[in-house]
Design an enzyme around this catalytic site. Sequence first.
Site, mmCIF file in Angstrom:
data_model
loop_
_atom_site.group_PDB
_atom_site.id
_atom_site.type_symbol
_atom_site.label_atom_id
_atom_site.label_comp_id
_atom_site.label_asym_id
_atom_site.label_seq_id
_atom_site.Cartn_x
_atom_site.Cartn_y
_atom_site.Cartn_z
ATOM 1 N N SER A 245 0.850 -1.179 0.000
ATOM 2 C CA SER A 245 0.000 0.000 0.000
ATOM 3 C C SER A 245 0.887 1.230 0.000
ATOM 4 O O SER A 245 2.119 1.119 0.034
ATOM 5 C CB SER A 245 -0.901 0.008 1.245
ATOM 6 O OG SER A 245 -0.103 0.130 2.420
ATOM 7 N N LYS A 246 0.280 2.410 -0.014
ATOM 8 C CA LYS A 246 1.075 3.637 -0.056
ATOM 9 C C LYS A 246 1.985 3.774 1.157
ATOM 10 O O LYS A 246 3.088 4.290 1.063
ATOM 11 C CB LYS A 246 0.162 4.858 -0.174
ATOM 12 C CG LYS A 246 -0.440 5.013 -1.563
ATOM 13 C CD LYS A 246 -1.191 6.318 -1.715
ATOM 14 C CE LYS A 246 -1.705 6.463 -3.144
ATOM 15 N NZ LYS A 246 -2.441 7.738 -3.332
ATOM 16 N N ARG A 247 1.522 3.281 2.315
ATOM 17 C CA ARG A 247 2.373 3.390 3.502
ATOM 18 C C ARG A 247 3.589 2.484 3.399
ATOM 19 O O ARG A 247 4.598 2.695 4.056
ATOM 20 C CB ARG A 247 1.575 3.078 4.771
ATOM 21 C CG ARG A 247 1.162 1.618 4.922
ATOM 22 C CD ARG A 247 0.304 1.422 6.176
ATOM 23 N NE ARG A 247 -0.166 0.054 6.286
ATOM 24 C CZ ARG A 247 0.503 -0.903 6.890
ATOM 25 N NH1 ARG A 247 1.690 -0.659 7.416
ATOM 26 N NH2 ARG A 247 0.010 -2.128 6.957
#
Length: 473
Positions: A245-247
């Site tokens: 994911s973006k994190r």
Amino acid sequence: MSSAPSSVVTRFAPSPTGFLHIGGARTALFNWLFARHHGGTFRLRIEDTDRKRSTQEAIDAILDGMRWLELDWDDEVVFQFSRAGRHAELARQLLADDKAYHCYASPEDLEEMRAQARAEGRPMRYDGRWRDRDPAEAPAGVDPVIRLKMPQTGETQIDDLVQGNVTVANDQLDDMVLLRANGTPTYMLSVVVDDHDMGVTHVIRGDDHLTNAFRQTQLYRALGWETPAFAHIPLIHGADGAKLSKRHGALGVEAYRDMGYLPAALRNYLLRLGWGHGDDEIISTEQAVGWFDLDGVGKSPARFDFVKLDNLNGVYMREADTAVLLDAVRPIIEHKIGGGLSAAATERLERGMEGLRARAKNLVELAENAMFYVIDRPLSLNAKAEKILKDEARQRLDRLQAALSAIEEWSEPALESAVRAFVESEGCKLGDAAQPLRAALSGSNTSPGIFEVMDILGRDECLARIADQARAA
């Protein structure tokens, strides 16, 4: 070992509905390396058939990302939408050859099939109700789709160059749509036709496309074409093993550029996400081209870890040619100062690069650490430098400036000798003089070696910066 004829052709085929994300960049890299390793051709195709979501901004970002990663493609970029006529023509040819048929199922019919599939806890599959039905029974005013007649018995087998031998029962593959009711081709048809027409020999992509490969194999057979070799690469996960994911780092390539990573370092890191060559970690592009093959790709998902990327990027920064590093960091610095660098500032940067690069993990850090070499005085001090420069320290700086003014030869050895002599005369520790000196010259509590800094800044600039802080006592 992977099957690789001398005329290898690979392709990277992103959809321009967003930027070039990190997973796509790795897919592009693997295709590029495989083609270069085998002396073949690497093609780029923009799959822009989704006209509502495709944007010119995304196309530009993909092309810019590929150029920044230095993944050069051969021949012209192919835009899939421009070939829609060719795709539709082949759907109609399959219809004429009785390998496809008109389907008049209404939206209500399809919703009924979906509801039944949900009730039975299985994926939705078209039930073939128009496969053998007389088109004369077609309801009035309904534009049909064209569906492929898939085999209804037996199995479809793929000898995948990464996953090995994989098989699916044909009764799990429904008759897929080739041409929509409005006459536009579907993704599945367009991909197969384009790969064939572009001469693609190896389809290397994420393993989320593995189920597509079974359907596409049947379409190749229906068209009488040779099926390319498939290689489905496990996806990238986060460091914690969860879906990326973006994190975790599922960002566009431009974000990595903006964060200050070097393209060579990012290529090296992406290469090691799912591919290995013994215990080698630092792998140059030349080595990668020489070594890369699909038998080195693992079957398990790779884990993206920013800490490892930072460490690897630090290695590349320490080994980079000074001129290359200077060219890379200059735009960041010029953006920070709001203008171009003077000749004097450029010379300081070049001379100071060796000491600066050792302390930075990326270009943004390097630019931040280098600012004291290029900004005009008086310097602003960070909080820790302010804390160092108490009244006593400023008074000592005043006395030190007098001692340094008397030096005839402004060089690292002479400066170190003078400061040590001053410390002895003051009866204090070296840090009692060096730390205030560092704060006055850099505006910070950290910098490369202080005598190196003094030598690079030069006599006049050093004495002026010391005087600025000594006067503030």
